[in-house]
Scaffold this active site. Structure first.
Site, PDB file in Angstrom:
ATOM      1  NE  ARG A  37      -4.412  -1.187   1.140  1.00 39.63           N
ATOM      2  CZ  ARG A  37      -5.530  -1.708   2.078  1.00 39.63           C
ATOM      3  NH1 ARG A  37      -5.330  -2.026   3.408  1.00 39.63           N
ATOM      4  NH2 ARG A  37      -6.387  -1.922   1.273  1.00 39.63           N
ATOM      5  CE  LYS A 198     -21.275 -19.241   3.869  1.00 43.88           C
ATOM      6  NZ  LYS A 198     -21.473 -18.408   4.968  1.00 43.88           N
ATOM      7  N   GLY A 354      -9.666 -10.084  -2.016  1.00 45.98           N
ATOM      8  CA  GLY A 354      -8.637 -10.482  -0.824  1.00 45.98           C
ATOM      9  C   GLY A 354      -8.276 -11.721  -1.276  1.00 45.98           C
ATOM     10  N   GLY A 377     -13.098  -4.438  -0.590  1.00 46.46           N
ATOM     11  CA  GLY A 377     -14.423  -4.095  -0.716  1.00 46.46           C
ATOM     12  C   GLY A 377     -14.696  -3.133  -1.597  1.00 46.46           C
TER      13      GLY A 377
HETATM   14  P1  ADP Z   1     -12.222 -13.054  -2.652  1.00 45.62           P
HETATM   15  O1  ADP Z   1     -11.680 -12.719  -1.163  1.00 45.62           O
HETATM   16  O2  ADP Z   1     -11.182 -13.115  -3.648  1.00 45.62           O
HETATM   17  O3  ADP Z   1     -13.353 -12.074  -2.831  1.00 45.62           O
HETATM   18  P2  ADP Z   1     -13.992 -15.106  -1.453  1.00 45.62           P
HETATM   19  O4  ADP Z   1     -13.669 -14.781  -0.190  1.00 45.62           O
HETATM   20  O5  ADP Z   1     -15.304 -14.827  -2.332  1.00 45.62           O
HETATM   21  O6  ADP Z   1     -12.933 -14.385  -2.693  1.00 45.62           O
HETATM   22  O7  ADP Z   1     -13.677 -16.698  -1.660  1.00 45.62           O
HETATM   23  C1  ADP Z   1     -12.637 -17.344  -1.241  1.00 45.62           C
HETATM   24  C2  ADP Z   1     -12.677 -18.518  -0.514  1.00 45.62           C
HETATM   25  O8  ADP Z   1     -13.709 -19.445  -1.147  1.00 45.62           O
HETATM   26  C3  ADP Z   1     -11.479 -19.293  -0.209  1.00 45.62           C
HETATM   27  O9  ADP Z   1     -11.236 -19.396   1.232  1.00 45.62           O
HETATM   28  C4  ADP Z   1     -11.416 -20.745  -0.753  1.00 45.62           C
HETATM   29  O10 ADP Z   1     -11.131 -21.661   0.032  1.00 45.62           O
HETATM   30  C5  ADP Z   1     -13.254 -20.785  -0.709  1.00 45.62           C
HETATM   31  N1  ADP Z   1     -13.742 -22.121  -1.758  1.00 45.62           N
HETATM   32  C6  ADP Z   1     -13.583 -21.729  -2.848  1.00 45.62           C
HETATM   33  N2  ADP Z   1     -14.123 -22.947  -3.748  1.00 45.62           N
HETATM   34  C7  ADP Z   1     -14.501 -23.764  -2.493  1.00 45.62           C
HETATM   35  C8  ADP Z   1     -15.046 -25.144  -2.342  1.00 45.62           C
HETATM   36  N3  ADP Z   1     -15.276 -25.670  -3.400  1.00 45.62           N
HETATM   37  N4  ADP Z   1     -15.131 -25.338  -1.075  1.00 45.62           N
HETATM   38  C9  ADP Z   1     -14.966 -24.893  -0.115  1.00 45.62           C
HETATM   39  N5  ADP Z   1     -14.372 -23.504  -0.254  1.00 45.62           N
HETATM   40  C10 ADP Z   1     -14.248 -23.058  -1.276  1.00 45.62           C
HETATM   41 MG    MG Z   2     -12.447 -13.175   0.647  1.00 47.29          MG
END
Ligand code: ADP
Ligand code: MG
Length: 397
Positions: A37, A198, A354, A377
């Site tokens: 940063r 999710k 992240g 975010g």
């Molecule tokens: P970002 O931070 O890049 O926006 P997210 O927080 O939405 O991404 O998602 C990342 C998380 O999703 C990771 O911790 C990863 O382990 C989890 N993940 C991805 N695919 C699966 C899966 N099939 N089962 C369980 N966790 C998963």
């Molecule tokens: Mg995340």
């Protein structure tokens, strides 16, 4: 089009320029563990100081909730900024009041001063006009270089922009230019890859993207919810039964917007979620009852990579699998390298989030994409089509 002004042609010589930065760097045992940063902020500061401005840096740090919390002082961060810039960098122990005033009064052209954590005042997060006014009294020009804080309407991200001539700093400019190139006026075809755990956390993102992109690839555990909604057997895989209707509605809406949706055709599954357990590759509609889908399979990975090669622009948020736990990083790593290669061949690739940034770093390709956003975010809210108050406030009046 963009409704914000970059620093080009702004006469800053001798002016007191208040720069809103994001110096909220990761700190462990009093030591900064990642200088990214600070490094990304330095072009704006070097440019302003080089043009003879008195550069006054404002930032929040952590969440002191409107009180002075000594552990959340910006003093060590100011020292680190000075070390990165290799210039003397002064510090004032308050962002308003006599201490700040005296420090600003002592500045010469080209000097750099960091003011204490703006969140030590409750008026920062409540966007109190009195705080914004007190801060503005020490400046002639406002430069916002904190895109990552632009989704918050706080005194130094929003209020201040209404009180002084306001401009986007170079980091803010780069971030906005990359995001506008990816989503506002992309070279088509444009595709998005959305993964992660999710659907519920990415609902606004999916809903906005299907109106904008030609192809939406859904991976990660959120693909499970879409497949289960279509009747697939997902065993013990992570998914959200309460969102089956929503998932079906997204698929229908995508069709009316001419957005193709690509879901996994195979999965790598395991009965245990631990490093290097026994795994099996199965069809995406037939996960064994005792198993979990933890990564998309090799056929899906190759299909996604082939689809990426047809794109001119790619937006990527969310890993395709549980990449923190090998071998469930396989598809995400393979895709990261393929995206880097496609970028060398002309693809415009923009990624953020992240865990996505962590995955790209793990793959060693952060520097090989067109733009990797560290804004978290704010990046997501922008991709969700939301107006960011900190950006909106930069519109010239
Ligand atoms: P970002 O931070 O890049 O926006 P997210 O927080 O939405 O991404 O998602 C990342 C998380 O999703 C990771 O911790 C990863 O382990 C989890 N993940 C991805 N695919 C699966 C899966 N099939 N089962 C369980 N966790 C998963
Ligand atoms: Mg995340």
């Amino acid at each position: 089009m963009a409704d914000w002004r970059p620093l080009d042609g702004v006469d800053v010589r001798g002016k007191r320029v208040l720069v809103r930065a994001d110096l909220n760097v990761p700190l462990r045992d009093g030591r900064i563990t990642d200088l990214t940063r600070i490094e990304r902020l330095s072009p704006t500061i070097v440019e302003l100081a080089g043009k003879g401005a008195k550069v006054i840096v404002l930032s929040h740090f952590d969440r002191p909730k409107g009180k002075v919390v000594p552990d959340m002082s910006l003093r060590p961060v100011a020292a680190a900024l000075g070390a990165v810039l290799r210039r003397p960098t002064a510090f004032a122990a308050d962002c308003i009041g006599p201490e700040a005033e005296a420090a600003v009064a002592a500045m010469a052209e080209g000097d750099i001063l960091v003011l204490e954590n703006t969140r030590f005042h409750p008026g920062e997060e409540s966007n109190d006009p009195a705080l914004a006014k007190a801060i503005a009294a020490n400046g002639d020009i406002f430069v916002n270089d904190a895109f990552s804080a632009a989704h918050r309407a706080h005194a130094t991200t929003e209020g201040l922009a209404h009180l002084l001539p306001a401009y986007a700093g170079r980091l803010m400019q780069a971030e906005l230019a990359a995001l506008e190139a990816a989503l506002s006026h992309p070279k088509r075809p444009v595709g998005a890859i959305v993964g992660g755990s999710k659907v519920s956390t990415k609902l606004d993102l999916l809903t906005n993207l299907i109106t904008k992109v030609d192809l939406l690839v859904i991976g990660g555990a959120m693909a499970n919810t879409f497949l289960a909604a279509q009747g697939a057997e997902l065993g013990k895989s992570l998914q959200e039964p309460a969102l089956h209707d929503t998932a079906r509605a997204i698929v229908e809406s995508a069709a009316t917007h001419g957005c193709r949706i690509l879901l996994p055709s195979d999965f790598v599954v395991s009965e245990t979620f631990a490093p290097n357990p026994p795994t099996e590759t199965v069809s995406a509609n037939a996960v064994p009852a005792n198993a979990m889908a933890l990564d998309v399979g090799p056929a899906t990975t190759e299909t996604i990579i082939a689809a990426v090669k047809e794109l001119k622009t790619l937006i990527w948020n969310g890993p395709l699998g549980a990449f923190e736990t090998p071998p469930f990083d396989t598809s995400t790593m393979r895709l990261a390298i393929a995206v880097a290669e496609a970028t060398a061949g002309g693809l415009i690739s923009v990624a953020g989030g992240g865990d996505t940034v962590a995955a790209l770093r793990l793959a060693g390709v952060t520097d090989r994409l067109t733009y990797v956003s560290s804004a978290g975010g704010a990046f997501l809210e922008w991709m969700e089509g939301k107006t960011l108050p900190g950006v909106a406030a930069l519109a010239p009046r």
